[in-house]
Design an enzyme around this catalytic site. Structure first.
Site, short mmCIF file in Angstrom:
data_model
loop_
_atom_site.label_atom_id
_atom_site.label_comp_id
_atom_site.label_asym_id
_atom_site.label_seq_id
_atom_site.Cartn_x
_atom_site.Cartn_y
_atom_site.Cartn_z
N ASP A 73 51.94 42.69 55.36
CA ASP A 73 51.97 41.24 55.55
C ASP A 73 50.50 40.83 55.64
OD1 ASP A 73 53.00 38.72 56.20
OD2 ASP A 73 52.69 39.08 58.32
N ASP A 130 53.51 41.94 61.52
CA ASP A 130 53.31 41.58 62.92
C ASP A 130 54.63 41.39 63.65
OD1 ASP A 130 54.14 39.27 61.79
OD2 ASP A 130 52.29 38.14 62.13
N ASP A 148 59.11 39.71 59.73
CA ASP A 148 59.22 40.93 58.94
C ASP A 148 60.32 41.86 59.44
OD1 ASP A 148 56.82 40.20 57.49
OD2 ASP A 148 55.74 40.72 59.29
#
Length: 1208
Positions: A484, A849, A853
């Site tokens: 990410d 994080d 996700d």
């Protein structure tokens, strides 16, 4: 036995969802059940145990096949590659006590409801099953099991308002409660006895129990006791861990199970009740103040600000708006498209503020209850994790099967030898069964677990916590990592870099931050002051970091009072912003934010309606610059808009577009639709934010690239910004070319187009442009031919390619030289992307994080969360420090753990084979090893080596290749086979040659030392010989029958041989540190070798008598040491020169034209041979009907919950 899916006997449960299953109907038959009970008794419970391990056999034996409508037992089978079976009993729920008359029947409330379709008209009963905490009821009309505890998806927006706006009646609520069950996420603490029984019934422990019983029967007490102690310790540790996890999970959810809530009843008005009584369709009334949500609900009036950190990991308050009363025929979720979650309040989140509208109270309709909720889904994913398919574990089972087959040969041999020599039947059986416990090492799983525990401990010291230890070995195979961007590769916070205002179709001078002079008053200033979703919470301004930075730059403050009188709108809850103490002078007292249209990832923008105190109403919009420019009047957008935008995005800045317009007086803000508000805007300028790379990002990505591990950026940011960040981070080399893949749906048709454009840097101008001149194309084509290119693609394009150009998708994803920056992606697409890479046989790691996700972290082979929030519960690994430096660390440790596992497998295989061969050789003479000889090999040698071999740490450098992923690989098999042959040769050589020695005697075990040591005490010899005389011939007795020259020779050779293979198999570089760094292991090996050599050369009667050894001449002892030295030298030479010789194996692969079977390697070869790939400045059109990818897009996220990485 397989299933033949007959139509009425078979169906699919949760079709198209992550937990899809096949369901088969069965009816219990009395005579079959009676036969099975007789079988349980006659087999002393063995058949029952087998049925416990194989539930499908239980169903097939006890039941007959029938239609699902008649079934009293159902057999479930997962549709994944594992095809796991489970058995469920059908239960009946009675609602007769609640339905006394026709008017009570739920059909009056809802004709198309599952509640009316599930109740049998005559018996007033509902047929149900419970699978993984979810209840399913039998739909009489559809002839299938359907999920209850959720509001049906077919309702339109207007139907939800009309049917449920005023609440259910008490009777409707009671019927639904009985059918759906309580609204609780109940995770009871599992009793210790249940955990204990489940653990003890593991096939491994059952085998150990069998081994221990056999050893006790043979008076092999010591090792049996040691195994019992070790097994009990292992069982208790496992049970303790499981119990602690159960307690932790129970505490996590128990607070949500009993909350007092207010519901609206259609006839009785407002009513207070406990949250576990809630049912789908109930209308909740949300009062002011903090409220913990006990279910998922759709907001139908008012507005809420919610803290979703429990689910997303981000403590940024989220604004929720009410469901529109759209009067159309589309189901509500389809009508709201991707933004449906902006109207949904999720279970486990906290409402921190409510804002009522002109309807008076804030209401929400219960959407999902219990384990169907967002939080319930998260808890279920922990309770029922997705099984992993890893070659090592599959091969381990095959390896054990080979050992069992090996043992079977030994058993037949033992039976033949002992039976032909007239041994008692009981002894023959014991000797034959003994071969199984020798050939199949009972300590193997314990030794493998030890290695994982040590790795877990090393990771913990480095700040990486693991909740799924079996995934550690998988980390050793990772060859693609998805990152990410925001908060992972770059810093969490954004800094305001500059403001580029626009006036009269022209950009003005840039205003830099921090600046000496403050921003001048004007539309841009007003947009920065009000176009946000910030709130004051616990005395601090809370919200999106971008919004916070933008608002702070104005030096204004939020006056978040509870109620304000707004002209023409009555009393409502509104946010007012006013100039702060440090603010420059403004001609207004403050600005009231009347209405918000929250940020939408689909629309890529947010808007507010605001009013200066005493002034007119205005609309302010901010969002992706391209999107905002499209909504503005063309005459207000500067002509050089695109070049300016590219100038800043090419430098890696995050750029936000601002716009505004005035509203006509007299219109209420609540009556306006978003489409009306966000049209004919005036372009105000560009807000430029800086998102710096983290210090460790570049070196980590360079290390991964050097190790040939692909890095893929998955971000919700602008494509140009993402490409620049990738270049700055070293993901894309300066010499490599980036190709932009753009796919678009053709308006008004089912076809789509896909275009390939080079995204090239022009050195003369300070921004990037899409070039197409012939010179540039030739330069790019050269780069492409050398394979130096990367694809960049948006989430929208990805979805269109997946729908219309499915045949191109593998090519886009394949090849180590392609790095894809999946820009503007939703969480569902992230998990889908991970799954697509897995289909190409990549081992995928996902580092995020934890915010949006969760799905991708769960789906990946190794999900690494950089957030310590509870959302990281979805991730197998969590890093204490929010830095991607943990990724190479985890790969290093994973590789070391994987190599250690292979070392342990090889060692255990050799140890058991060495012992097995020695025992079979001695069986030829009706002899065997003595109990203390077995004990010394099993406990003092193997157990200690098994515990200490795993201490070796990971090698600090990541090499550009991975350790093997399977046990059944040529180098590993060759290593095991050759070492078995070396051991066999040495033992047979010793066994045969000792019989040829001049001092050898078959009956007199003291002949060698008597002939050479005349001074030896006669007493010892006479007493021993006397004892043998009483018992009969030495080789045929059990008391001293183990003592023989063959026994002594074979035992000493095999014992020291175990030390040799332990040393040879203890791999160091390139995946583990050199073996000499494992001081404990080296010390243990040295000590064991010293003791073994002492036993070889010592001549102590009592010791030899205890160990069943006999005295041999010194020359023979030296000969044995020479045999062992030769075996060590040959074994070590073969291991280093052949087995570990990587260039040799690569040469063999090349010679025999062996190619990797991995899909991505195959595609890479295809792409390399395709001179026309990738296409450049070309557009393809699809002529086929689109393939639905909704199923793929879902990933592993909850259907109702998908958090977005807000780009604004």
């Amino acid at each position: 036995m397989g299933e033949n899916p007959a139509k009425s006997h078979y169906a699919q449960l949760n079709q198209g969802e992550e937990n899809e299953m096949e369901i088969f109907g069965y009816k219990t038959q009395g005579c079959r059940k009676a036969l099975c009970i007789a079988g349980y008794i006659l087999s002393c419970g063995a058949l029952l145990l087998l049925f416990y391990w194989k539930p499908e056999w239980d169903v097939w034996a006890n039941c007959t096949r029938c239609s699902l409508g008649e079934a009293d037992v159902v057999l479930l089978r997962t549709t994944d590659e594992f095809r796991i079976y489970s058995r469920k009993t059908v239960t009946w729920i009675s609602v007769s006590a609640l339905i006394r008359s026709r008017s009570d029947y739920p059909a009056t409330a809802e004709e198309d409801s599952i509640f009316s379709k599930a109740i049998m008209k005559t018996s007033l009963q509902v047929k149900s099953i419970q699978v993984q905490k979810i209840r399913y009821v039998w739909n009489i009309y559809a002839k299938e099991f359907q999920k209850v505890g959720v509001l049906e998806d077919h309702h339109t927006c207007s139907a939800i308002h009309a049917k449920f706006g005023s609440g259910l009646t008490c009777n409707e609520q009671n019927v639904r409660r009985v059918i759906c069950g309580p609204n609780t996420i109940d995770v009871p603490v599992i009793p210790v006895w249940k955990l204990l029984i489940k653990e003890v019934l593991n096939p491994f422990y059952v085998f150990q129990l069998f081994s221990v019983c056999l050893w006790f029967a043979e008076d092999y007490m010591e090792y049996a006791t040691a195994i019992i102690i070790m097994s009990l310790l292992s069982i208790f540790l496992t049970v303790y861990d499981l119990r602690q996890q159960s307690i932790k999970l129970h505490r996590l959810v128990e607070s949500h199970n009993n909350i007092m809530v207010t519901v609206c009843r259609s006839t009785e008005g407002f009513q207070e009740l406990e949250s576990h009584h809630l049912v789908p369709g109930d209308t909740l009334v949300l009062k002011e103040g903090k409220t913990l949500l006990p279910c998922d609900a759709i907001l139908i009036s008012g507005q809420c600000i919610v803290n979703e950190s429990m689910l997303t990991g981000e403590s940024i308050p989220v604004t929720k708006t009410h469901l529109p009363q759209a009067d159309n025929f589309k189901p509500w979720r389809m009508h709201c498209a991707e933004d449906y979650k902006k109207h949904v309040l999720f279970c486990g989140t906290e409402v921190i503020q409510t804002k009522a509208d002109d309807r008076g109270v804030v209401k929400a309709v219960v959407l999902r209850t219990g384990f169907n909720t967002a939080k319930g889904d998260l808890v279920r994913s922990i309770l029922y994790p997705k099984p992993m398919n890893f070659k090592l574990y599959r091969d381990a089972l095959r390896f054990l099967m080979c050992l069992i087959a090996f043992a079977a040969i030994g058993m037949i041999y033992a039976v033949c030898v002992f039976a032909l020599n007239g041994e008692e039947a009981g002894e023959v059986v014991k000797k034959a069964l003994d071969v199984i416990t020798i050939a199949v090492p009972p300590a193997l799983p314990a030794a493998l677990t030890t290695g994982i525990i040590y790795t877990q401990r090393r990771l913990k010291k480095k700040g990486i916590f693991c909740i799924s230890p079996q995934r550690i070995n998988m980390c050793g195979q990772l060859n693609l990592i998805c990152f990410d961007k925001t908060g992972t590769l770059t810093e969490d916070g954004l800094d305001l870099w500059g403001l580029l205002p626009s006036e009269r179709n022209c950009f003005q001078d840039i205003h830099s931050f921090p600046a000496d002079h403050s921003l001048p008053w004007g539309p841009v200033f007003r947009a920065m002051a009000v176009c946000h979703s910030l709130i004051v919470w616990q005395g601090k301004i809370q919200g999106d970091p971008l919004d916070v930075k933008m608002f702070e730059a104005t030096n204004w403050v939020i006056d978040d009072s509870s109620g304000h009188q707004i002209e023409g709108q009555g009393s409502t809850h509104a946010t007012i912003v006013r100039p702060g103490p440090k603010a420059s002078s403004a001609p207004v007292e403050g600005i009231t934010i009347l209405h918000q249209f929250p940020f939408s990832s689909a629309l890529q923008r947010m808007s507010v309606i605001a009013q200066e105190i005493g002034g007119e109403q205005q609309v302010f919009t901010k969002g992706a610059p391209e999107m905002v420019a499209m909504l503005c009047r063309a005459e207000t957008v500067p002509s050089n808009f695109e070049s300016k935008l590219l100038l800043y995005t090419a430098q890696g800045f995050r750029v936000i577009g601002l716009a505004c317009k005035s509203l006509q007086a007299g219109k209420q803000s609540t009556d306006l639709t978003r489409e009306e508000v966000e049209s004919d805007l005036t372009f105000l300028g560009l807000l430029i934010m800086e998102n710096r790379l983290k210090r460790e990002t570049k070196p980590v990505l360079e290390e991964l690239t050097a190790a040939h591990i692909r890095s893929v950026m998955v971000t919700g940011d602008n494509i140009q910004t993402a490409v620049t960040v990738a270049k700055n981070a070293g993901m894309i080399s300066p010499t490599n070319r980036v190709i932009l893949v753009e796919a678009n749906q053709m308006p008004g048709s089912f076809s789509a187009s896909i275009t390939w454009k080079p995204l090239e840097e022009d050195k003369t101008e300070n921004y990037r442009s899409l070039e197409d001149d012939s010179q540039t194309e030739r330069r790019i084509r050269l780069a492409l031919e050398s394979g130096q290119y990367h694809f960049a693609m948006s989430g929208k394009s990805y979805q269109i390619v997946a729908q219309h150009f499915r045949h191109l998708l593998p090519k886009v994803r394949s090849g180590l030289f392609i790095i894809i920056n999946w820009s503007r992606m939703s969480p569902g697409q992230k998990s889908s992307l991970v799954e697509e890479f897995q289909k190409l046989d990549y081992f995928v790691g996902m580092c995020g994080d934890g915010a949006n996700d969760c799905g991708a972290l769960k789906v990946a082979h190794a999900g690494i969360s950089l957030s310590e929030q509870e959302a990281s519960v979805a991730s197998p690994f969590t890093s204490q420090t929010p830095s991607i430096a943990c990724v190479p660390e985890l790969i290093r440790e994973g590789r070391a753990a994987l190599v250690t596992s292979f070392c342990m497998f090889k060692y255990m295989a050799l140890y058991s084979t060495i012992q097995y061969l020695g025992v079979l050789l001695l069986y030829w003479q009706l002899n065997s090893f003595g109990n203390y000889q077995f004990l010394f090999q099993d406990l003092a040698i193997t157990t200690v080596i098994g515990v200490t071999m795993s201490f070796t740490g990971a090698y600090p450098k990541l090499v550009p290749y991975r350790p093997p992923s399977q046990l059944i690989s040529p180098p590993l098999l060759l290593s095991v086979v050759l070492n078995i042959l070396f051991s066999l040769s040495m033992q047979i050589f010793g066994f045969v040659v000792v019989q040829e020695q001049p001092w050898y005697s078959k009956t007199d075990i003291h002949s060698a030392c008597l002939s050479m040591n005349n001074h030896m005490e006669n007493y010892s010899s006479i007493s021993s010989l006397g004892l043998h005389g009483i018992r009969g011939e030495a080789l045929e007795q059990t008391a001293n029958g183990y003592k023989s020259y063959e026994n002594t020779t074979v035992w000493l050779l095999s014992t020291i041989n175990c030390l040799i293979v332990a040393l040879v198999f203890s791999k160091g570089k390139p995946f583990r540190q050199p073996i000499y760094t494992n001081y404990v292991f080296i010390l243990v090996l040295t000590g064991q070798l010293g003791i073994c050599l002492f036993l070889v050369f010592a001549d102590i009667d009592d010791l030899y008598s205890k160990m069943d050894l006999v005295c041999t001449p010194t020359t023979w002892r030296i000969s044995m040491v020479i045999m062992l030295a030769v075996t060590l030298a040959v074994s070590f030479l073969v291991e280093e020169a052949v087995i570990e010789n990587r260039p040799l194996w690569l040469l063999l692969k090349k010679t025999f034209r062996y190619h990797s079977k991995s899909h991505y390697k195959k595609l890479q070869r295809v792409v390399e041979q395709d001179s026309a790939w990738p296409p450049l400045n070309e557009t393809f059109f699809s002529d086929s009907v689109a393939i639905s990818v909704e199923r793929n897009m879902g990933g592993h996220s909850n259907p109702t919950f998908d958090s977005n990485e807000d780009t604004l």
